[in-house]
Design an enzyme around this catalytic site. Structure first.
Site, PDB file in Angstrom:
ATOM      1  CG  ASN A  10      -6.968  -4.566   2.925  1.00 16.27           C
ATOM      2  OD1 ASN A  10      -7.338  -3.635   3.639  1.00 16.27           O
ATOM      3  ND2 ASN A  10      -6.404  -4.377   1.736  1.00 16.27           N
ATOM      4  CD1 TRP A  11     -12.368  -6.521   6.775  1.00 15.45           C
ATOM      5  CD2 TRP A  11     -12.814  -5.357   8.631  1.00 15.45           C
ATOM      6  NE1 TRP A  11     -12.828  -7.395   7.740  1.00 15.45           N
ATOM      7  CE2 TRP A  11     -13.114  -6.710   8.880  1.00 15.45           C
ATOM      8  CE3 TRP A  11     -13.010  -4.424   9.666  1.00 15.45           C
ATOM      9  CZ2 TRP A  11     -13.598  -7.154  10.114  1.00 15.45           C
ATOM     10  CZ3 TRP A  11     -13.484  -4.861  10.890  1.00 15.45           C
ATOM     11  CH2 TRP A  11     -13.779  -6.214  11.110  1.00 15.45           C
ATOM     12  CE  LYS A  12      -9.048  -4.012  -0.706  1.00 18.56           C
ATOM     13  NZ  LYS A  12      -8.996  -4.193  -2.153  1.00 18.56           N
ATOM     14  CG  HIS A 104      -3.363  -2.530  -0.909  1.00 16.15           C
ATOM     15  ND1 HIS A 104      -4.135  -2.042  -1.931  1.00 16.15           N
ATOM     16  CD2 HIS A 104      -3.831  -3.771  -0.630  1.00 16.15           C
ATOM     17  CE1 HIS A 104      -5.039  -2.955  -2.260  1.00 16.15           C
ATOM     18  NE2 HIS A 104      -4.878  -4.011  -1.479  1.00 16.15           N
ATOM     19  CD  GLU A 106      -7.460  -1.007  -3.030  1.00 15.12           C
ATOM     20  OE1 GLU A 106      -7.625  -0.750  -1.822  1.00 15.12           O
ATOM     21  OE2 GLU A 106      -7.949  -2.015  -3.577  1.00 15.12           O
ATOM     22  CD  GLU A 176      -3.168  -7.881  -2.161  1.00 14.68           C
ATOM     23  OE1 GLU A 176      -4.106  -8.496  -1.665  1.00 14.68           O
ATOM     24  OE2 GLU A 176      -3.076  -6.645  -2.131  1.00 14.68           O
ATOM     25  N   GLY A 182     -10.250  -7.337  -6.359  1.00 12.88           N
ATOM     26  CA  GLY A 182     -11.618  -6.843  -6.422  1.00 12.88           C
ATOM     27  C   GLY A 182     -12.309  -7.109  -7.748  1.00 12.88           C
ATOM     28  CB  SER A 222     -10.600 -12.402  -6.736  1.00  7.39           C
ATOM     29  OG  SER A 222     -10.907 -11.106  -7.240  1.00  7.39           O
ATOM     30  N   GLY A 243      -9.639  -9.096   0.658  1.00  3.81           N
ATOM     31  CA  GLY A 243     -10.433  -7.878   0.717  1.00  3.81           C
ATOM     32  C   GLY A 243     -11.910  -8.208   0.842  1.00  3.81           C
ATOM     33  N   GLY A 244     -12.619  -8.171  -0.304  1.00  8.91           N
ATOM     34  CA  GLY A 244     -14.076  -8.318  -0.328  1.00  8.91           C
ATOM     35  C   GLY A 244     -14.616  -9.483   0.490  1.00  8.91           C
TER      36      GLY A 244
END
Ligand code: PGA
Length: 262
Positions: A10-12, A104, A106, A176, A182, A222, A243-244
């Site tokens: 998930n590159w956001k 998600h 966010e 999640e 993150g 994470s 993500g990250g």
């Protein structure tokens, strides 16, 4: 139960067209010759979807490139029309998108998406055979306040309202914990396994044990090369939403490799 693990990047709001190209070239060279028993999914921002589709189409000769599927990070619950800034499921299908991340945290916290909106999006995605990656998760306050199970049960029950058994089998759940996204803090593998088993029990209440046993439940929050193996060794964890650590080809590849080592 044989559930194929699914590792989704998930590159956001990261990586436009040229960075997507750089990533894919490097990532393909890293996975070449490695035969992971897993599905690999990449979710770039909308504007990078056509480039990603082109790159993967042209890379079919690379062993394992065929295992990479494309996901969108969101989709509209409406068909078409006066919805400024939105993208429809039909538009996504035209770009060879197979999965769509929905709900998600966010989207829930920053854009106010409710369980009802997410439910409408899941059903709209299934109309065109897009596979939802349906995200659920509790905040730290909810977990510490003893509300974990109530919060997750509500998100699952409301988010999947009137979603058929057949559509459910094409849906992936991503658990999640919001406090792990993150932050560098992951749930321990015991916490994650316990919660995944609970999520599967809620799915069994809704769809029966046989169907619940076939649904893939990813862990997200994470995930890194160093914790992937331990998390993926848990019996109810069927992959990861990353993500990250998915922004670098090397760490995304290592998460898949370490996660498949079990
Ligand atoms: P993270 O994000 O891996 O950076 O914690 C996960 C996600 O939000 O899907």
């Amino acid at each position: 139960m044989n559930r194929k693990p699914i590792f989704a990047a998930n590159w956001k709001m990261n990586k436009g067209v040229s960075e997507t190209e750089d990533f894919i070239k490097s990532f393909l060279s890293k996975i070449q010759g490695q035969d992971f028993p897993a599905e690999i999914v990449i979710a770039p921002p909308f504007v990078s979807l056509p480039k990603l589709a082109d790159l993967l189409h042209n890379a079919n000769a690379v062993q394992n490139a065929h295992a990479i599927q494309i996901a969108a990070q969101n989709a509209s619950q409406f068909d078409a029309g006066a919805y400024t800034g939105e993208v429809s499921v039909v538009m996504l299908r035209e770009l060879y998108v197979h999965y769509v991340i929905l709900g998600h945290s966010e989207r829930r916290s920053i854009y106010g998406e409710t369980d009802a909106v997410i439910n409408a999006k899941i059903k709209k995605a299934r109309e065109v055979n897009l596979k939802p990656i349906f995200c659920i998760g509790e905040t730290l306050e909810e977990r510490e306040g003893g509300k974990l199970e109530t919060v997750l049960r509500t998100q699952i029950t409301e988010g999947l309202k009137d979603v058929s058994e057949k559509d459910m089998l094409e849906t992936v759940i991503a658990y999640e914990p919001v406090w792990a996204i993150g932050t560098g803090v992951t749930a321990t593998s015991e916490q994650a396994q316990e919660t995944h088993a609970f999520v599967r029990s809620v799915l069994a209440d809704l769809y029966g044990a046989d169907i619940a046993a076939r649904i893939r439940i990813q862990y997200g929050g994470s995930v890194k090369p160093g914790n992937a193996a331990e998390l993926m060794a848990c019996p109810d964890i069927d992959g990861a939403l990353i993500g990250g650590a998915s922004l670098e080809p090397q760490s995304f590849m290592e998460i898949i490799r370490n996660g498949c080592a079990e």
